[in-house]
Every structure is written in C-alpha cells, then in structure tokens.
Scaffold this motif. Sequence first.
Motif, PDB file in Angstrom:
ATOM      1  N   GLU A 196      15.862 -14.500  -5.609  1.00 36.63           N
ATOM      2  CA  GLU A 196      16.582 -16.112  -5.144  1.00 36.63           C
ATOM      3  C   GLU A 196      16.996 -16.062  -3.821  1.00 36.63           C
ATOM      4  O   GLU A 196      16.184 -16.909  -2.396  1.00 36.63           O
ATOM      5  CB  GLU A 196      17.274 -16.674  -6.033  1.00 36.63           C
ATOM      6  N   ILE A 197      17.389 -15.128  -3.137  1.00 39.67           N
ATOM      7  CA  ILE A 197      17.876 -14.379  -2.011  1.00 39.67           C
ATOM      8  C   ILE A 197      17.003 -14.476  -0.867  1.00 39.67           C
ATOM      9  O   ILE A 197      16.448 -15.079   0.191  1.00 39.67           O
ATOM     10  CB  ILE A 197      19.351 -13.650  -1.558  1.00 39.67           C
ATOM     11  N   ILE A 198      15.786 -13.997  -1.363  1.00 41.94           N
ATOM     12  CA  ILE A 198      14.993 -13.630   0.020  1.00 41.94           C
ATOM     13  C   ILE A 198      13.515 -14.275  -0.338  1.00 41.94           C
ATOM     14  O   ILE A 198      13.026 -13.700   0.711  1.00 41.94           O
ATOM     15  CB  ILE A 198      14.063 -11.386  -1.083  1.00 41.94           C
ATOM     16  N   SER A 199      13.466 -15.249  -1.498  1.00 42.38           N
ATOM     17  CA  SER A 199      12.822 -16.108  -1.001  1.00 42.38           C
ATOM     18  C   SER A 199      13.421 -17.551  -0.735  1.00 42.38           C
ATOM     19  O   SER A 199      12.479 -18.718   0.494  1.00 42.38           O
ATOM     20  CB  SER A 199      12.911 -16.855  -1.989  1.00 42.38           C
ATOM     21  N   LYS A 200      14.715 -17.065   0.477  1.00 42.80           N
ATOM     22  CA  LYS A 200      15.136 -18.104   1.405  1.00 42.80           C
ATOM     23  C   LYS A 200      15.608 -17.575   2.746  1.00 42.80           C
ATOM     24  O   LYS A 200      15.628 -17.872   3.316  1.00 42.80           O
ATOM     25  CB  LYS A 200      16.459 -18.571   0.676  1.00 42.80           C
ATOM     26  N   ALA A 201      15.608 -15.655   2.911  1.00 36.97           N
ATOM     27  CA  ALA A 201      16.168 -15.260   3.980  1.00 36.97           C
ATOM     28  C   ALA A 201      14.722 -13.687   3.867  1.00 36.97           C
ATOM     29  O   ALA A 201      14.995 -13.262   3.210  1.00 36.97           O
ATOM     30  CB  ALA A 201      17.752 -15.366   3.465  1.00 36.97           C
ATOM     31  N   GLU A 202      15.540 -13.551   4.837  1.00 37.15           N
ATOM     32  CA  GLU A 202      15.015 -11.761   4.760  1.00 37.15           C
ATOM     33  C   GLU A 202      15.775 -10.470   4.189  1.00 37.15           C
ATOM     34  O   GLU A 202      16.636 -11.150   4.103  1.00 37.15           O
ATOM     35  CB  GLU A 202      14.545 -11.437   6.951  1.00 37.15           C
ATOM     36  N   ALA A 203      15.400  -9.611   3.861  1.00 40.47           N
ATOM     37  CA  ALA A 203      15.815  -9.078   3.423  1.00 40.47           C
ATOM     38  C   ALA A 203      15.761  -7.329   4.286  1.00 40.47           C
ATOM     39  O   ALA A 203      14.669  -6.716   4.337  1.00 40.47           O
ATOM     40  CB  ALA A 203      15.680  -8.414   1.723  1.00 40.47           C
ATOM     41  N   THR A 204      16.262  -6.123   3.481  1.00 36.66           N
ATOM     42  CA  THR A 204      15.807  -4.811   4.256  1.00 36.66           C
ATOM     43  C   THR A 204      16.648  -3.568   3.162  1.00 36.66           C
ATOM     44  O   THR A 204      17.451  -4.107   2.254  1.00 36.66           O
ATOM     45  CB  THR A 204      16.551  -4.811   5.414  1.00 36.66           C
ATOM     46  N   VAL A 205      16.061  -2.712   3.141  1.00 38.70           N
ATOM     47  CA  VAL A 205      16.997  -2.007   2.512  1.00 38.70           C
ATOM     48  C   VAL A 205      17.129  -0.567   3.134  1.00 38.70           C
ATOM     49  O   VAL A 205      16.113  -0.262   3.860  1.00 38.70           O
ATOM     50  CB  VAL A 205      15.850  -1.183   1.482  1.00 38.70           C
ATOM     51  N   LEU A 206      17.765   0.014   3.590  1.00 42.16           N
ATOM     52  CA  LEU A 206      17.897   0.754   4.391  1.00 42.16           C
ATOM     53  C   LEU A 206      17.762   2.314   3.898  1.00 42.16           C
ATOM     54  O   LEU A 206      17.845   2.872   2.643  1.00 42.16           O
ATOM     55  CB  LEU A 206      19.836   1.719   4.646  1.00 42.16           C
ATOM     56  N   PRO A 207      17.078   3.229   4.372  1.00 45.85           N
ATOM     57  CA  PRO A 207      16.235   3.931   4.009  1.00 45.85           C
ATOM     58  C   PRO A 207      17.067   5.500   4.016  1.00 45.85           C
ATOM     59  O   PRO A 207      16.824   6.723   4.866  1.00 45.85           O
ATOM     60  CB  PRO A 207      14.932   4.143   4.829  1.00 45.85           C
ATOM     61  N   ALA A 208      17.690   5.566   3.078  1.00 40.72           N
ATOM     62  CA  ALA A 208      19.247   7.125   2.677  1.00 40.72           C
ATOM     63  C   ALA A 208      19.708   6.217   1.312  1.00 40.72           C
ATOM     64  O   ALA A 208      20.311   5.204   1.044  1.00 40.72           O
ATOM     65  CB  ALA A 208      20.602   6.847   4.478  1.00 40.72           C
ATOM     66  N   GLU A 209      20.534   7.615   0.795  1.00 41.98           N
ATOM     67  CA  GLU A 209      20.457   7.328  -0.197  1.00 41.98           C
ATOM     68  C   GLU A 209      22.294   7.174  -0.400  1.00 41.98           C
ATOM     69  O   GLU A 209      22.734   8.092  -0.029  1.00 41.98           O
ATOM     70  CB  GLU A 209      20.211   8.356  -1.301  1.00 41.98           C
ATOM     71  N   LEU A 210      22.612   6.074  -0.441  1.00 41.59           N
ATOM     72  CA  LEU A 210      24.385   5.691   0.249  1.00 41.59           C
ATOM     73  C   LEU A 210      25.251   5.837  -1.615  1.00 41.59           C
ATOM     74  O   LEU A 210      26.033   5.227  -0.848  1.00 41.59           O
ATOM     75  CB  LEU A 210      24.391   4.196   0.682  1.00 41.59           C
ATOM     76  N   VAL A 211      24.088   5.762  -2.277  1.00 43.63           N
ATOM     77  CA  VAL A 211      25.375   5.154  -3.629  1.00 43.63           C
ATOM     78  C   VAL A 211      24.382   6.349  -4.892  1.00 43.63           C
ATOM     79  O   VAL A 211      23.537   6.446  -4.977  1.00 43.63           O
ATOM     80  CB  VAL A 211      25.462   4.458  -4.342  1.00 43.63           C
ATOM     81  N   ILE A 212      25.533   6.886  -5.557  1.00 44.44           N
ATOM     82  CA  ILE A 212      24.899   8.089  -7.047  1.00 44.44           C
ATOM     83  C   ILE A 212      25.390   6.934  -7.725  1.00 44.44           C
ATOM     84  O   ILE A 212      26.186   6.930  -8.122  1.00 44.44           O
ATOM     85  CB  ILE A 212      25.822   9.152  -6.888  1.00 44.44           C
ATOM     86  N   CYS A 213      24.292   6.254  -8.903  1.00 44.76           N
ATOM     87  CA  CYS A 213      24.017   5.394  -9.830  1.00 44.76           C
ATOM     88  C   CYS A 213      24.293   6.843 -10.754  1.00 44.76           C
ATOM     89  O   CYS A 213      23.611   7.214 -11.630  1.00 44.76           O
ATOM     90  CB  CYS A 213      23.501   4.256  -9.924  1.00 44.76           C
ATOM     91  N   GLU A 214      25.180   6.676 -12.383  1.00 47.37           N
ATOM     92  CA  GLU A 214      25.321   6.769 -13.320  1.00 47.37           C
ATOM     93  C   GLU A 214      24.302   6.678 -14.276  1.00 47.37           C
ATOM     94  O   GLU A 214      24.430   5.017 -14.719  1.00 47.37           O
ATOM     95  CB  GLU A 214      26.543   6.858 -13.745  1.00 47.37           C
ATOM     96  N   ILE A 215      23.876   7.658 -15.139  1.00 50.78           N
ATOM     97  CA  ILE A 215      22.896   7.415 -15.940  1.00 50.78           C
ATOM     98  C   ILE A 215      24.063   7.411 -17.136  1.00 50.78           C
ATOM     99  O   ILE A 215      24.313   8.437 -17.415  1.00 50.78           O
ATOM    100  CB  ILE A 215      22.044   8.226 -15.705  1.00 50.78           C
ATOM    101  N   ASN A 216      23.994   6.198 -17.840  1.00 52.39           N
ATOM    102  CA  ASN A 216      24.548   5.776 -19.299  1.00 52.39           C
ATOM    103  C   ASN A 216      24.110   5.986 -19.832  1.00 52.39           C
ATOM    104  O   ASN A 216      23.362   4.661 -19.978  1.00 52.39           O
ATOM    105  CB  ASN A 216      25.956   5.307 -19.144  1.00 52.39           C
ATOM    106  N   PRO A 217      23.927   6.827 -21.222  1.00 56.50           N
ATOM    107  CA  PRO A 217      23.305   6.279 -22.373  1.00 56.50           C
ATOM    108  C   PRO A 217      23.628   5.088 -23.148  1.00 56.50           C
ATOM    109  O   PRO A 217      22.893   4.770 -24.159  1.00 56.50           O
ATOM    110  CB  PRO A 217      22.911   7.995 -23.068  1.00 56.50           C
ATOM    111  N   GLN A 218      25.059   5.488 -23.175  1.00 55.02           N
ATOM    112  CA  GLN A 218      25.316   3.816 -24.304  1.00 55.02           C
ATOM    113  C   GLN A 218      25.002   3.308 -23.032  1.00 55.02           C
ATOM    114  O   GLN A 218      26.228   1.879 -23.417  1.00 55.02           O
ATOM    115  CB  GLN A 218      26.641   4.314 -24.461  1.00 55.02           C
ATOM    116  N   GLY A 219      24.810   2.072 -22.111  1.00 50.95           N
ATOM    117  CA  GLY A 219      25.171   1.834 -21.337  1.00 50.95           C
ATOM    118  C   GLY A 219      24.203   0.226 -21.246  1.00 50.95           C
ATOM    119  O   GLY A 219      23.602   0.467 -22.523  1.00 50.95           O
TER     120      GLY A 219
END
Length: 280
Positions: A196-219
Amino acid sequence: MEERKKPAYDFCLLIPYYNNLPGLISSLKSVIYDSLAYALLIVDDGSKQPLLKEDILPYLPQPLSLTILRLGENQGITGALNTGLRWIEEQQCCRYIARLDCGDLCAPERFARQVRYLDAHPKVALLGSWCVFKNFRTGESYRYITPTEYGDILKEMHFRNVFIHPTVMWRAGITREVGVYPEDFPHAEDYGYFYEIISKAEATVLPAELVICEINPQGISLHYRKEQLRSRIRVIRRYGKNRLFRLIGVLKLRILLAIPYKMILETKKLAYGIKRNSVR
C-alpha cells in the motif's frame, strides 16, 4: 486546520511483545542510537506475565523515552501493531517509525544509516535493508538479498515481500495517508501494508545486512504457513499492477501451497547457500 506539533524524536521503535522476555532483551541490547533522539514503544499483546518496565530497564540506555502498552487479551500481531501505530499518531512524537521483533538483532549502524538516508531523500517514504535469517539453535543462516531501486522493487513485489518486517523504517506522515496495517491479510499484514505504501510513494532498500532475523521453527510464519501463503495471494491480486507478473506471482504461491515446507527449506539451502555458524 489542526496544527501538528514538532516531533521530539527522530524515530519511534515499535516492538510487539508476547511471552518472550529473553528475545526482547537480546533485541533491545542490539539497538544503538542516541537515547535522547528516539522513543521506544512496546505493545504487550496480552502476555501471561505482563511486561513491566523493571524487566527491561537494566538493559536500556538512560535517559530513554519508554512506553509499554498492555493489551488485556491476545489480539495477534496485527492488533498489537495497529495499537502502536494509533498511539504514535496521537503522540505526534517522531519523524519516522521503525520496526523490530523480539529475538532479532540490529547491526550497530542500522538506525543511524536509515535516518541519514531518509533525511537525505525526502521522496522516499519506506526504507528497508538486506538481512540475514539465522537459526540461533542450529547456527544455520542465509542472506536475504532483494532489489534496491524503486522500479525494480515494484516488479519484485509481485513475487515476494521485498521488505522484511524487522528491517524497515518509514515516514510517520505516510501512516497518516495509508492508515494502519490491513486486517484482511492474516499473517501477511506487512506485505499488504508495505505494498500500500509503495503504491503511493517511493521506497528503497539499503544494500547492506543491517538485521539478523531469527528463524524460529515454532514461530507464526511457519505455524500458519498455508494461511500466510493464501493471504499473500490476495495481496498480489489487490496491488499487483503488471498483469503477467501478477499471474506468475499467484501461480508461484499456489505451487508453494502444495509443497511440504521441508522440501522448500532444502531448496532454500541450495538457492541461498545456507551455512552453519556463519553469522554471529
């Protein structure tokens, strides 16, 4: 016209919480930013043991603006996030809104880089980053790489969510325009919201790994995998602009519905080069 007060903080960090104090503490300890320049908002989604400020204050820099909103019963992540967004809008306290989930870890430079980028690019409303998914129990991890430019992002969103939820920061002003997270895409509310946001305004992704997201088998993502895939199909059908890409995206998700998750995980290992103990 209602006069809006000047925001006191660069951003408000919104974290939904449910019965995961160790994960929350780990995430909070990874947040590096001037404690006078951001606010922390935690929405306790009806935890069995209510979260108290005293539980986390020893792990936070001082002084820091900390607010805990307590929901009387569990409403799910969409309800918790929307409670937080409405509170932020009422307070008019920040220029940007950032997200993080319990158990996920931020690179030290994450928030400084995102704030600098949004300050320098006023037309960009939504900013994500690359990330690493990691199973902290087994040590297995893989990089999640996406397009970074707006035009490429618009195309890629037909096939997957380019914006991994705990990596994003967006302008508080765009929330006033698009509203809160949609409730008709269970377990894919972020996909619908960012589309919804990008249908109304510009968006970008920084080309850097800035977060480690936990893989939780019970998530939630794995537990409600099929319902999430069906929600993603509805998101693409609603927001996808390219007819061919929309058709391919929906077909891909229908195929995933028919494939066992273990087989998909093995495919990911080949595609992403999953490694053991490669990310700390």
